[in-house]
Design a protein around this motif. Structure first.
Motif, mmCIF file in Angstrom:
data_model
loop_
_atom_site.group_PDB
_atom_site.id
_atom_site.type_symbol
_atom_site.label_atom_id
_atom_site.label_comp_id
_atom_site.label_asym_id
_atom_site.label_seq_id
_atom_site.Cartn_x
_atom_site.Cartn_y
_atom_site.Cartn_z
ATOM 1 N N ASP A 1 0.838 -1.198 0.000
ATOM 2 C CA ASP A 1 0.000 0.000 0.000
ATOM 3 C C ASP A 1 0.875 1.252 0.000
ATOM 4 O OD1 ASP A 1 -2.782 1.226 0.500
ATOM 5 O OD2 ASP A 1 -1.488 2.166 2.006
ATOM 6 N N ARG A 2 0.715 2.060 -1.033
ATOM 7 C CA ARG A 2 1.596 3.227 -1.212
ATOM 8 C C ARG A 2 1.504 4.199 -0.012
ATOM 9 N NH1 ARG A 2 5.714 6.109 -4.156
ATOM 10 N NH2 ARG A 2 5.560 8.084 -3.121
ATOM 11 N N GLY A 3 0.285 4.434 0.478
ATOM 12 C CA GLY A 3 0.107 5.372 1.600
ATOM 13 C C GLY A 3 0.834 4.883 2.833
ATOM 14 N N GLU A 4 0.685 3.583 3.106
ATOM 15 C CA GLU A 4 1.342 3.007 4.284
ATOM 16 C C GLU A 4 2.867 3.024 4.108
ATOM 17 O OE1 GLU A 4 0.352 -1.096 5.109
ATOM 18 O OE2 GLU A 4 1.892 -1.201 6.690
ATOM 19 N N ARG A 5 3.315 2.660 2.879
ATOM 20 C CA ARG A 5 4.764 2.653 2.619
ATOM 21 C C ARG A 5 5.347 4.049 2.834
ATOM 22 N NH1 ARG A 5 4.412 0.634 -2.130
ATOM 23 N NH2 ARG A 5 5.361 2.107 -3.559
ATOM 24 N N GLU A 6 4.584 5.036 2.362
ATOM 25 C CA GLU A 6 5.086 6.408 2.454
ATOM 26 C C GLU A 6 5.117 6.893 3.909
ATOM 27 O OE1 GLU A 6 3.731 9.016 -0.565
ATOM 28 O OE2 GLU A 6 4.422 10.810 0.505
ATOM 29 N N SER A 7 4.047 6.647 4.658
ATOM 30 C CA SER A 7 4.036 7.194 6.018
ATOM 31 C C SER A 7 5.067 6.481 6.893
ATOM 32 C CB SER A 7 2.633 7.145 6.635
ATOM 33 O OG SER A 7 2.220 5.808 6.725
ATOM 34 N N ARG A 8 5.213 5.165 6.715
ATOM 35 C CA ARG A 8 6.188 4.445 7.554
ATOM 36 C C ARG A 8 7.624 4.813 7.159
ATOM 37 N NH1 ARG A 8 4.674 -1.753 7.770
ATOM 38 N NH2 ARG A 8 6.431 -1.739 9.218
ATOM 39 N N THR A 9 7.845 5.065 5.861
ATOM 40 C CA THR A 9 9.193 5.456 5.427
ATOM 41 C C THR A 9 9.536 6.839 5.986
ATOM 42 O OG1 THR A 9 9.047 4.113 3.438
ATOM 43 C CG2 THR A 9 10.645 5.901 3.393
ATOM 44 N N ARG A 10 8.579 7.757 5.909
ATOM 45 C CA ARG A 10 8.836 9.110 6.450
ATOM 46 C C ARG A 10 9.195 9.023 7.929
ATOM 47 N NH1 ARG A 10 8.208 13.066 3.231
ATOM 48 N NH2 ARG A 10 7.147 12.716 1.255
ATOM 49 N N GLN A 11 8.468 8.167 8.632
ATOM 50 C CA GLN A 11 8.729 7.988 10.074
ATOM 51 C C GLN A 11 10.137 7.414 10.283
ATOM 52 O OE1 GLN A 11 6.951 8.791 12.672
ATOM 53 N NE2 GLN A 11 8.329 7.777 14.152
ATOM 54 N N ALA A 12 10.494 6.385 9.518
ATOM 55 C CA ALA A 12 11.809 5.733 9.683
ATOM 56 C C ALA A 12 12.946 6.704 9.356
ATOM 57 C CB ALA A 12 11.902 4.509 8.773
#
Ligand SMILES: Cc1ncc(COP(=O)(O)O)c(C=O)c1O
Length: 371
Positions: A184-195
């Motif tokens: 899921d692009r949204g999940e990938r993006e938010s978790r990557t930003r957090q990491a």
């Protein structure tokens, strides 16, 4: 061409790796165009394909700072065509550190570190070799593999690096490997930003302490356009994008499959089944079984050592001797099984490219050394 090339795809002995040159060049151009704008640059990962001809095309396409490697053997090969090599991995034994020091005499080399023991081993090799080895402090940004924790632990190691003889602290890296396959692009993006927050914050802490932190390295094919647009990240280590596999295909990144394993049908024991000569000694099945290219309704149901069993629609005209094209689920471990790529333009074989850095080169060199 003087080499004895098969002239058409039909003459390639199987199993074999086939590379579609136009698709490869398209993928490379697309990634280079992305990194042509914005401050972040690309450092393609050599471990994905281990093939100098592909790496040279990546560098020639532009937007690159150099190459990323996973092993000293890869770095030694990469130093033959690239003058700035990042070993995005921990190198700790005296023998390998000495090889890194020898490389540092030829090209700019930077290595990941996540321990004082590793740092000391590199420092010793650098002093003995009379060279300077660059290091990036490797941070665990959530993958739970190598890396010190962001913040104080990383700052402490950075200070130790800055004070080590023969070592040049060049920055930090944090590979968000656990997030590459998130569908899921949204999940990938938010978790990557957090990491990436912890990585960028640690880089700033290092600078605030008066130390150099010129490189902040992260990313892969699944996150290149997320991490690659975060303020403070300076380069991305993507590799699979050039060739692509079915796993990254399911992630939905903008690259197309540029290689496949070519096999020959050796048995058609039932109307709904055929068997080809390309088993898991010719491609990995670690992410999933391979896909089938160009045969409607066909599906690989198992891979054994030298057999791919393929379910077929009962009216399929496939017969013994026909060719099949299987799309591997994972680039890196598949390519590592082969000696070369047959490069094709449509049905014509236009070149063969050696996978020069496959395997563990130190053992091969010993075998091929003087009698
Ligand atoms: C340290 C490191 N950086 C980057 C990558 C990204 O590679 P890819 O783009 O092939 O997913 C990997 C892949 O395993 C890796 O281990």
């Amino acid at each position: 061409m003087s080499r004895n090339l098969p002239s058409s795809i039909n003459e390639i002995p199987t199993p074999a790796l086939v590379l579609d040159r136009a698709a490869l060049d398209g993928n490379i151009a697309r990634m280079a165009a992305f990194f042509a704008s914005g401050p972040c640059r690309l450092r393609p990962h050599f471990k994905a394909h281990k093939t100098p001809e592909i790496a040279k095309r990546q560098l020639a396409a532009g937007s690159c700072t150099g190459m990323t490697c996973a092993t000293v053997g890869e770095a030694e090969i990469a130093a033959g065509f690239c003058d700035d090599v990042l070993l995005a991995n921990e190198i700790v034994t005296p023998e390998k550190c000495a090889r890194v020091a020898a490389l540092a005499r030829r090209v700019r080399v930077t290595t990941a570190v996540d321990s004082l023991a590793g740092l000391e081993a590199l420092s010793r090799a650098a002093s003995e070799g009379g060279v300077r080895i660059g290091v990036l402090v490797d941070l665990n940004v959530g993958q739970g593999r190598c890396g010190v924790e962001p913040g104080e632990a990383a700052l402490t190691l950075a200070r130790q690096a800055a004070q080590s003889v023969g070592i040049e602290l060049r920055g930090v890296m944090g590979y968000e490997g656990h997030l590459q396959p998130v569908r899921d692009r949204g999940e990938r993006e938010s978790r990557t930003r957090q990491a990436m927050r912890g990585l960028v914050h640690t880089a700033n802490q290092i600078r605030d302490a008066g130390l150099l932190c010129e490189i902040v390295s992260a990313g892969g094919t699944g996150t290149f356009d997320i991490s690659g647009r975060i303020d403070g990240i300076t380069e991305i280590q993507a590799g699979s994008y050039a060739l692509m596999d079915t796993d990254y295909g399911a992630v939905g990144v903008p690259f197309e499959p540029a290689f496949w394993v070519l096999g020959t049908v050796v048995s058609r024991p039932a109307r709904d089944r055929c068997v080809a000569d390309c088993g898991h000694k010719s491609m990995t099945k670690d992410h999933s079984l391979p896909g089938v290219r160009g045969i409607n309704g066909a599906k690989v149901t198992s891979l054994n050592d030298e057999h791919a069993t393929i379910a077929l629609p009962p009216d399929s005209p496939i017969k013994i001797g026909d060719r099949v094209e299987l799309l591997p689920s994972h680039v890196d471990p598949t390519i590592n099984l082969h000696d070369l790529f047959y490069v094709v333009d449509g049905q014509t074989v236009v070149d063969v490219w050696p996978i020069a850095a496959r395997g563990y080169l130190e053992h091969r060199t010993k075998m091929e050394g003087p009698a």
